[in-house]
Scaffold this motif. Structure first.
Motif, PDB file in Angstrom:
ATOM      1  N   GLU A 177      42.868  52.240 -17.236  1.00 54.11           N
ATOM      2  CA  GLU A 177      43.146  51.427 -18.417  1.00 54.11           C
ATOM      3  C   GLU A 177      44.469  50.663 -18.355  1.00 54.11           C
ATOM      4  O   GLU A 177      44.591  49.585 -18.903  1.00 54.11           O
ATOM      5  N   ASN A 178      45.474  51.272 -17.687  1.00 53.41           N
ATOM      6  CA  ASN A 178      46.784  50.619 -17.676  1.00 53.41           C
ATOM      7  C   ASN A 178      47.094  49.884 -16.384  1.00 53.41           C
ATOM      8  O   ASN A 178      48.182  49.351 -16.223  1.00 53.41           O
ATOM      9  N   CYS A 180      47.571  47.095 -13.943  1.00 52.01           N
ATOM     10  CA  CYS A 180      47.811  45.677 -14.208  1.00 52.01           C
ATOM     11  C   CYS A 180      47.572  44.849 -12.948  1.00 52.01           C
ATOM     12  O   CYS A 180      48.142  45.131 -11.894  1.00 52.01           O
ATOM     13  N   ARG A 265      55.828  42.640 -19.805  1.00 58.07           N
ATOM     14  CA  ARG A 265      56.276  44.037 -19.756  1.00 58.07           C
ATOM     15  C   ARG A 265      56.839  44.481 -21.099  1.00 58.07           C
ATOM     16  O   ARG A 265      56.639  45.605 -21.529  1.00 58.07           O
ATOM     17  N   ASN A 268      53.935  45.125 -23.353  1.00 60.46           N
ATOM     18  CA  ASN A 268      53.040  46.212 -22.916  1.00 60.46           C
ATOM     19  C   ASN A 268      53.852  47.240 -22.136  1.00 60.46           C
ATOM     20  O   ASN A 268      53.744  47.341 -20.920  1.00 60.46           O
ATOM     21  N   PRO A 269      54.688  48.022 -22.832  1.00 61.72           N
ATOM     22  CA  PRO A 269      55.602  48.919 -22.109  1.00 61.72           C
ATOM     23  C   PRO A 269      54.887  49.958 -21.235  1.00 61.72           C
ATOM     24  O   PRO A 269      55.492  50.474 -20.300  1.00 61.72           O
ATOM     25  N   ASP A 270      53.605  50.253 -21.522  1.00 62.58           N
ATOM     26  CA  ASP A 270      52.896  51.272 -20.728  1.00 62.58           C
ATOM     27  C   ASP A 270      52.366  50.721 -19.414  1.00 62.58           C
ATOM     28  O   ASP A 270      51.933  51.476 -18.545  1.00 62.58           O
ATOM     29  N   VAL A 271      52.405  49.399 -19.297  1.00 65.35           N
ATOM     30  CA  VAL A 271      51.769  48.772 -18.144  1.00 65.35           C
ATOM     31  C   VAL A 271      52.658  48.876 -16.901  1.00 65.35           C
ATOM     32  O   VAL A 271      53.850  48.614 -16.966  1.00 65.35           O
ATOM     33  N   GLU A 272      52.063  49.290 -15.797  1.00 65.32           N
ATOM     34  CA  GLU A 272      52.788  49.388 -14.524  1.00 65.32           C
ATOM     35  C   GLU A 272      52.431  48.185 -13.661  1.00 65.32           C
ATOM     36  O   GLU A 272      51.264  48.000 -13.318  1.00 65.32           O
TER      37      GLU A 272
END
Ligand SMILES: Nc1ncnc2c1ncn2[C@@H]1O[C@H](COP(=O)(O)OP(=O)(O)OP(=O)(O)O)[C@@H](O)[C@H]1O
Ligand SMILES: [Mg+2]
Length: 326
Positions: A177-178, A180, A265, A268-272
Motif C-alpha cells: 500500500e505504501n 511509491c 513527501r 504523504n509522510p508514510d510513503v517511502e
C-alpha cells in the motif's frame, strides 16, 4: 493468431508505438515526427499526422488489430477523487459535477470515464467509499483522434490519459500500500514527474522545459546553429552533453524535481521513496542521469525495472505499452 494491440504515444519529438498481445509487450518502435507536427503537445494537423502514421506503420511493417492512444495532458483532465459507494448509473450522473472547476465548455461537450482503484470499507467492514481515478475530455477531441486514426487505416479502440496508462502497468507490480513509484519522463519539451502510491496515481509535476532546452545552450557555447546543436546533442558529439552549460540545465531540472518530491513527501509522510524510474529520450543522457542521482539522493533506475522485455528500448515505450494494456 493472438490479437495484437498497438499503443501510441505521440510526443513533441517522436511517436512511440508499443505492440502488445495477451502475453505482454512484444516490441517498441519510435519514429521522429516531421518538424512542427506537434506543438506544445497538440497535433497541428490531424490529417497530416494521420498520413504520417499510415506511412510509418507501412514503412516499419508494424501490424496489429486495434490501437490505444495516450491523450496529451492539455486535452484531458484526470483526477483522483472519492465518492460514497454508488452505482455506475449514479456515477455517470455525478462525474460531470466533479469536473466543474476544470472544464470550460458545457458539461455535455465532454466524455467522462472512471476506474475504481479501491473500495474503502467502514469500521464494520462495509463498503463506504469509492477511490476513483476519473477523466474528462472534449467529445470533439475524441472524434479528431478517431478520424486521424481512421485516415491512417487504424481502428482506435481506446484513448487514455498517461496517468491511466502507467496505472495499468503499476497496479500489477504494486507490492504494498505504501510503495511509491516515481516515474520521471525526460521528454523533448518538458519533464514530467508522476507519483504512484500502492499502484495508484497520486500527483504529478511538470517542468516546462526538456531536452530541447539543451540545443540553445550548446549552440551558444559552441557557436553553432541550434538545429545542428540538436544533432550534436543526440549523438553526444565531442561529449557536448557534458558541457558546463548543459550541466546547469540538468541541475535546474533536478532542483525542480526535488521540490516536487519534497511536496509529495510532506503530504504523504508514510510513503517511502526508495528510487525513481526514468523514461523518455533524456534517459539516454548519462550526465543528466548522474545529476538527478546526486541532487535527489535516491537511486535512479531504468524503466526496464518496471517492464523488462529483452531487446526492447522500453524508455521510449513505457506509457504506450501501458495504454495498449488498457
Ligand atoms: N539516444 C539518445 N541520446 C540522447 N538524446 C536522445 C536520444 N534519443 C532521443 N533523444 C532525445 O531525447 C529527447 C526526448 O525524446 P522523446 O522521444 O522522449 O521525446 P517525446 O516523447 O517526443 O517528447 P515529449 O514527451 O516531451 O513530448 C529528444 O529531444 C530526443 O532528441
Ligand atoms: Mg514523450
Amino acid at each position: 493468431m493472438a490479437k495484437k494491440t498497438a499503443g501510441f504515444d505521440i510526443g513533441n519529438h517522436a511517436v512511440h508505438i508499443a505492440l502488445v498481445n495477451k502475453k505482454g509487450l512484444k516490441k517498441v518502435f519510435s519514429e521522429p515526427l516531421p518538424e512542427g507536427a506537434v506543438r506544445e503537445g497538440r497535433i497541428v494537423s490531424y490529417e497530416a499526422l494521420g498520413d504520417f502514421l499510415k506511412q510509418t506503420c507501412k514503412k516499419r511493417k508494424i501490424r496489429f488489430d486495434d490501437a490505444a492512444v495516450i491523450l496529451p495532458a492539455g486535452l484531458c483532465f484526470c483526477r483522483r477523487l472519492s465518492t460514497p459507494v454508488m452505482t455506475h448509473e449514479q456515477l455517470t450522473v455525478n462525474l460531470p459535477y466533479e469536473f466543474r472547476d476544470f472544464i470550460t465548455a458545457e458539461k455535455e461537450a465532454y466524455f467522462y470515464d472512471y476506474a475504481v482503484l479501491r473500495v474503502i470499507k467502514d469500521d464494520k467492514d462495509r463498503p463506504s467509499e469509492l477511490d476513483l481515478m476519473a477523466a474528462a475530455t472534449l467529445k470533439s477531441t475524441i472524434s479528431d483522434y478517431k478520424n486521424m486514426f481512421r485516415r491512417a487505416g487504424i481502428k482506435l479502440r481506446t484513448a487514455v490519459p498517461v496517468e491511466m496508462a502507467y496505472t495499468n502497468l503499476l497496479r500489477k507490480s504494486a507490492e504494498d500500500e505504501n510503495h511509491c513509484h516515481c516515474i520521471v519522463d525526460l521528454g523533448h519539451t518538458s519533464v514530467r514527474l508522476m507519483m504512484f502510491v500502492g499502484g495508484r496515481f497520486e500527483s504529478s509535476h511538470l517542468v516546462e522545459y526538456g531536452c530541447s532546452a539543451l540545443d540553445g545552450v550548446i549552440a551558444e557555447a559552441l557557436h553553432i546553429d541550434p538545429f545542428i546543436a540538436a544533432s550534436y546533442r543526440e549523438a553526444n558529439h565531442d561529449d557536448c552533453q557534458s558541457l558546463p552549460e548543459c550541466i546547469n540545465v540538468y541541475q535546474s531540472i533536478a532542483a525542480e524535481l526535488q521540490r516536487a518530491i519534497y511536496f509529495v513527501r510532506y503530504n504523504n509522510p508514510d510513503v517511502e521513496l526508495e528510487h525513481i524510474h526514468i523514461t523518455g529520450g533524456g534517459a539516454k543522457i548519462t550526465p543528466l542521469r548522474e545529476t538527478l542521482e546526486q541532487t535527489l539522493s535516491v537511486p535512479v533506475l531504468d524503466a526496464s525495472e518496471i517492464l523488462d522485455v529483452p531487446g526492447v528500448d522500453i524508455e521510449f515505450g513505457l506509457s504506450a505499452a501501458g495504454a495498449a494494456m488498457q
